[in-house]
Design a protein around this motif. Structure first.
Motif, PDB file in Angstrom:
ATOM      1  N   LYS A 106       1.026  -8.369 -14.264  1.00 28.50           N
ATOM      2  CA  LYS A 106       0.632  -7.466 -13.626  1.00 28.50           C
ATOM      3  C   LYS A 106      -0.668  -6.870 -13.390  1.00 28.50           C
ATOM      4  CE  LYS A 106       4.627  -7.220 -11.173  1.00 28.50           C
ATOM      5  NZ  LYS A 106       5.641  -6.960 -11.692  1.00 28.50           N
ATOM      6  N   LYS A 107      -1.937  -6.920 -12.743  1.00 27.33           N
ATOM      7  CA  LYS A 107      -2.538  -6.171 -12.431  1.00 27.33           C
ATOM      8  C   LYS A 107      -2.493  -4.608 -12.833  1.00 27.33           C
ATOM      9  CE  LYS A 107      -7.605  -5.755 -10.863  1.00 27.33           C
ATOM     10  NZ  LYS A 107      -7.864  -5.778 -11.988  1.00 27.33           N
ATOM     11  N   VAL A 108      -3.028  -4.030 -13.901  1.00 26.30           N
ATOM     12  CA  VAL A 108      -2.295  -2.739 -14.549  1.00 26.30           C
ATOM     13  C   VAL A 108      -4.323  -2.501 -14.663  1.00 26.30           C
ATOM     14  CG1 VAL A 108      -1.899  -0.932 -15.856  1.00 26.30           C
ATOM     15  CG2 VAL A 108      -0.219  -3.327 -15.329  1.00 26.30           C
ATOM     16  N   VAL A 109      -5.008  -1.686 -13.251  1.00 28.37           N
ATOM     17  CA  VAL A 109      -5.629  -0.657 -13.697  1.00 28.37           C
ATOM     18  C   VAL A 109      -5.263   1.153 -13.930  1.00 28.37           C
ATOM     19  CG1 VAL A 109      -7.257   0.361 -12.854  1.00 28.37           C
ATOM     20  CG2 VAL A 109      -6.503  -1.473 -11.570  1.00 28.37           C
ATOM     21  N   ILE A 110      -5.730   0.787 -15.307  1.00 26.67           N
ATOM     22  CA  ILE A 110      -5.730   2.543 -15.522  1.00 26.67           C
ATOM     23  C   ILE A 110      -7.751   3.001 -15.484  1.00 26.67           C
ATOM     24  CG2 ILE A 110      -5.649   3.604 -17.942  1.00 26.67           C
ATOM     25  CD1 ILE A 110      -3.865   1.197 -18.570  1.00 26.67           C
ATOM     26  N   ALA A 128      -6.903  -2.845  -6.174  1.00 22.60           N
ATOM     27  CA  ALA A 128      -6.715  -4.388  -6.713  1.00 22.60           C
ATOM     28  C   ALA A 128      -5.914  -4.415  -7.133  1.00 22.60           C
ATOM     29  CB  ALA A 128      -8.063  -4.697  -7.584  1.00 22.60           C
ATOM     30  N   ALA A 129      -4.903  -3.073  -8.049  1.00 24.28           N
ATOM     31  CA  ALA A 129      -4.042  -3.093  -8.994  1.00 24.28           C
ATOM     32  C   ALA A 129      -2.668  -3.017  -8.168  1.00 24.28           C
ATOM     33  CB  ALA A 129      -3.612  -1.073  -9.770  1.00 24.28           C
ATOM     34  N   ASP A 130      -2.010  -3.422  -9.328  1.00 25.20           N
ATOM     35  CA  ASP A 130      -0.747  -3.188  -8.662  1.00 25.20           C
ATOM     36  C   ASP A 130       0.166  -2.370  -9.347  1.00 25.20           C
ATOM     37  OD1 ASP A 130      -0.337  -6.985  -7.017  1.00 25.20           O
ATOM     38  OD2 ASP A 130      -0.600  -7.159  -9.818  1.00 25.20           O
ATOM     39  N   TYR A 183      -7.257   4.950  -2.655  1.00 22.11           N
ATOM     40  CA  TYR A 183      -7.362   4.053  -3.803  1.00 22.11           C
ATOM     41  C   TYR A 183      -6.088   3.659  -4.430  1.00 22.11           C
ATOM     42  CZ  TYR A 183     -11.539   7.241  -4.992  1.00 22.11           C
ATOM     43  OH  TYR A 183     -12.259   7.931  -5.099  1.00 22.11           O
ATOM     44  N   VAL A 184      -5.459   3.131  -3.497  1.00 26.62           N
ATOM     45  CA  VAL A 184      -3.931   2.446  -3.717  1.00 26.62           C
ATOM     46  C   VAL A 184      -3.748   1.078  -2.112  1.00 26.62           C
ATOM     47  CG1 VAL A 184      -1.476   2.623  -3.667  1.00 26.62           C
ATOM     48  CG2 VAL A 184      -3.944   4.681  -4.729  1.00 26.62           C
ATOM     49  N   LYS A 185      -3.531   0.101  -3.003  1.00 24.81           N
ATOM     50  CA  LYS A 185      -3.077  -0.836  -2.833  1.00 24.81           C
ATOM     51  C   LYS A 185      -1.890  -0.691  -1.755  1.00 24.81           C
ATOM     52  CE  LYS A 185      -2.380  -5.821  -4.570  1.00 24.81           C
ATOM     53  NZ  LYS A 185      -2.044  -6.246  -5.588  1.00 24.81           N
ATOM     54  N   ASP A 186      -0.736  -1.615  -0.411  1.00 25.28           N
ATOM     55  CA  ASP A 186      -0.160  -1.295  -0.471  1.00 25.28           C
ATOM     56  C   ASP A 186       0.478  -2.067  -0.927  1.00 25.28           C
ATOM     57  OD1 ASP A 186      -0.327  -0.752   2.238  1.00 25.28           O
ATOM     58  OD2 ASP A 186      -1.259  -2.543   3.085  1.00 25.28           O
ATOM     59  N   GLY A 187       2.001  -1.046  -1.566  1.00 20.56           N
ATOM     60  CA  GLY A 187       3.038  -1.493  -2.505  1.00 20.56           C
ATOM     61  C   GLY A 187       2.969  -1.458  -3.809  1.00 20.56           C
ATOM     62  N   ALA A 188       1.715  -0.771  -4.410  1.00 22.94           N
ATOM     63  CA  ALA A 188       1.732  -0.550  -5.644  1.00 22.94           C
ATOM     64  C   ALA A 188       2.750   0.655  -5.959  1.00 22.94           C
ATOM     65  CB  ALA A 188       0.213  -0.248  -5.708  1.00 22.94           C
ATOM     66  N   VAL A 189       2.595   0.349  -7.458  1.00 21.44           N
ATOM     67  CA  VAL A 189       3.263   1.771  -8.337  1.00 21.44           C
ATOM     68  C   VAL A 189       1.916   2.305  -9.015  1.00 21.44           C
ATOM     69  CG1 VAL A 189       4.740   1.888 -10.509  1.00 21.44           C
ATOM     70  CG2 VAL A 189       4.719  -0.116  -8.609  1.00 21.44           C
ATOM     71  N   GLU A 224      -2.636  12.198  -4.873  1.00 19.38           N
ATOM     72  CA  GLU A 224      -2.795  12.649  -3.909  1.00 19.38           C
ATOM     73  C   GLU A 224      -1.457  12.693  -3.580  1.00 19.38           C
ATOM     74  OE1 GLU A 224      -5.526  14.463  -0.183  1.00 19.38           O
ATOM     75  OE2 GLU A 224      -4.279  12.873   0.147  1.00 19.38           O
ATOM     76  N   THR A 225       0.166  13.190  -4.128  1.00 16.57           N
ATOM     77  CA  THR A 225       1.036  11.976  -3.999  1.00 16.57           C
ATOM     78  C   THR A 225       1.507  12.178  -1.971  1.00 16.57           C
ATOM     79  OG1 THR A 225       1.578  13.867  -5.929  1.00 16.57           O
ATOM     80  CG2 THR A 225       3.678  12.013  -4.828  1.00 16.57           C
ATOM     81  N   GLU A 226       1.501  13.559  -1.257  1.00 24.81           N
ATOM     82  CA  GLU A 226       1.626  13.105  -0.222  1.00 24.81           C
ATOM     83  C   GLU A 226       1.325  12.119   0.684  1.00 24.81           C
ATOM     84  OE1 GLU A 226      -0.355  15.744  -1.201  1.00 24.81           O
ATOM     85  OE2 GLU A 226       1.579  16.684  -1.970  1.00 24.81           O
ATOM     86  N   SER A 227      -0.214  11.537   0.091  1.00 25.77           N
ATOM     87  CA  SER A 227      -0.887  10.726   1.218  1.00 25.77           C
ATOM     88  C   SER A 227      -0.513   9.131   0.608  1.00 25.77           C
ATOM     89  CB  SER A 227      -2.366  10.549   1.691  1.00 25.77           C
ATOM     90  OG  SER A 227      -2.922  10.525   0.361  1.00 25.77           O
ATOM     91  N   VAL A 228      -0.144   9.102  -0.587  1.00 27.28           N
ATOM     92  CA  VAL A 228       0.066   8.054  -1.233  1.00 27.28           C
ATOM     93  C   VAL A 228       1.505   8.001  -1.067  1.00 27.28           C
ATOM     94  CG1 VAL A 228      -0.477   6.943  -3.817  1.00 27.28           C
ATOM     95  CG2 VAL A 228      -1.687   8.045  -2.901  1.00 27.28           C
ATOM     96  N   TYR A 229       2.240   8.543  -0.912  1.00 29.12           N
ATOM     97  CA  TYR A 229       3.495   8.164  -1.298  1.00 29.12           C
ATOM     98  C   TYR A 229       4.055   6.831  -0.210  1.00 29.12           C
ATOM     99  CZ  TYR A 229       8.543   8.783  -0.839  1.00 29.12           C
ATOM    100  OH  TYR A 229       9.868   8.583  -0.351  1.00 29.12           O
ATOM    101  N   ASP A 230       3.215   7.070   1.328  1.00 27.50           N
ATOM    102  CA  ASP A 230       3.618   6.218   2.200  1.00 27.50           C
ATOM    103  C   ASP A 230       2.709   4.248   2.020  1.00 27.50           C
ATOM    104  OD1 ASP A 230       4.889   8.314   3.946  1.00 27.50           O
ATOM    105  OD2 ASP A 230       2.913   8.915   4.468  1.00 27.50           O
ATOM    106  N   LYS A 231       2.102   4.708   1.088  1.00 23.60           N
ATOM    107  CA  LYS A 231       1.817   3.379   1.357  1.00 23.60           C
ATOM    108  C   LYS A 231       2.320   3.103  -0.170  1.00 23.60           C
ATOM    109  CE  LYS A 231      -3.375   1.654   1.835  1.00 23.60           C
ATOM    110  NZ  LYS A 231      -4.784   2.376   1.696  1.00 23.60           N
ATOM    111  N   CYS A 232       2.227   2.909  -1.370  1.00 25.43           N
ATOM    112  CA  CYS A 232       2.949   3.048  -2.215  1.00 25.43           C
ATOM    113  C   CYS A 232       4.524   2.219  -2.304  1.00 25.43           C
ATOM    114  CB  CYS A 232       2.551   3.773  -3.563  1.00 25.43           C
ATOM    115  SG  CYS A 232       3.788   4.954  -3.983  1.00 25.43           S
TER     116      CYS A 232
END
Ligand code: NDP
Length: 285
Positions: free
Chosen positions: A159-163, A201-203, A219-225, A244-252
């Motif tokens: 997996k592509k991990v971005v820290i 680009a991160a999984d 900043y978040v790819k569709d379906g990322a963790v 920003e949990t609220e907006s990211v929740y719908d995408k990850c």
């Protein structure tokens, strides 16, 4: 719908296993003991200390606290520190940080008995992480993140991990631990160009920067963790992460909440390392 990765159930499951391990040690007359060293009465230190004491109690680990004045000289501090370091009944030392500026942190990190170094700051423990040798002590927060991923069956291999964040306490050791699990790892920091592009680009996106809600859905790819390590206070005085949990929740596909996420597992890792220290000191592993 994304899944929330709650820390409590991970912490509870590991705590159960640790209680069994402590029972076995106690039956042999070994009482695992943590010594907390606190300089002054910083409210954040006191909050972390309370959390650590509660977790040790739940695991039947004994705890002692040494409180020193925040203005203590480096020399006097080292004298007290060596006494605790040399005490054979102490199996783990938790030195609450940040330290005041007169204390030379590098010297403390070099002086601590690597077996009692439950925060994984001694150079030997760092080298072991680099070498993929799991006999050393690993900093608790990266260890907590890896435990959460493991508990929720999120495989890192390939997996592509971005820290985001490269601190010694989190980003650097976390990157090595992910690499050891065969992830392809990118570490970002304040000088990274195109941070948004790198993150998107991160999984698996792991964020530890200390900036309230900086990482938005862009900043978040569709379906990322998404693993949010940050612990901050927002304008309304509420605890929040770096994401920003609220907006990211719908995408990850999955996200750790703040609070109730990674932070809940960190003190359990402290307990795990004290027990490991007790076993090594008593030549049981
Ligand atoms: P540090 O301040 O030591 O490191 C922060 C890192 O983030 C640095 O590498 C810094 O880059 C990077 N950074 C800062 N701003 C930006 C930015 N705008 N863009 C990209 N990178 C940036 O913090 P810690 O690692 O100690 O902690 C990070 C967060 O994790 C904090 O919120 C802390 O409270 C939390 N934390 C949570 C724990 C838990 O149990 N959940 C435990 C420990 C920490 P550079 O190196 O270039 O300066």
């Amino acid at each position: 719908m994304a899944e929330y990765l709650f820390g409590k159930e991970v912490a509870d499951k590991i705590t159960e296993q640790l209680q069994d391990e402590v029972d076995i040690l106690r039956a042999k007359g070994i009482i695992p003991k943590l010594e907390i060293i606190r300089l002054g009465e910083n409210p954040e230190d006191l909050a972390y200390e309370r959390g650590a004491i509660n977790r040790m109690k739940r695991c039947s680990i004994s705890v002692a606290i040494t409180q020193l004045p925040r203005e203590i000289s480096h020399k006097d501090f080292m004298e007290k520190f060596y006494k605790i370091n040399d005490n054979s009944h102490v199996h783990g030392i938790l030195l609450l940080k940040p330290l005041p500026s007169q204390i030379i942190e590098k010297e403390v990190n070099n002086a601590i008995n690597p077996i009692k170094d439950i925060d994984g700051m001694h150079p030997l423990n760092m080298a072991k992480i680099m070498a993929g040798d799991d006999t050393g002590m690993i900093p608790c927060t990266p260890k907590a993140v890896l435990s959460m991923l493991d508990y929720y069956n999120i495989n890192l291999e390939g997996k592509k991990v971005v820290i985001v964040g490269r601190s010694l306490v989190f980003g650097k050791p976390a990157s090595m631990l992910c690499l050891n699990k065969n992830a392809t790892v990118t570490v970002c920091h304040s000088r990274t160009k195109n941070l948004q592009e790198e993150c998107a680009a991160a999984d698996i996106l792991i964020v530890a920067i200390g900036k309230s809600k900086m990482i938005t859905a862009d900043y978040v790819k569709d379906g990322a963790v998404v693993i949010d390590v940050g612990i901050n206070v927002d304008e309304e005085g509420n605890l929040c992460g770096d994401v920003e949990t609220e907006s990211v929740y719908d995408k990850c596909s999955a996200i750790t909440p703040v609070p109730k996420g990674v932070g809940s597992v960190t003190t359990t890792m402290l307990a795990e390392q004290v027990i490991k220290g007790a076993k090594i000191i008593n030549k049981l592993i």
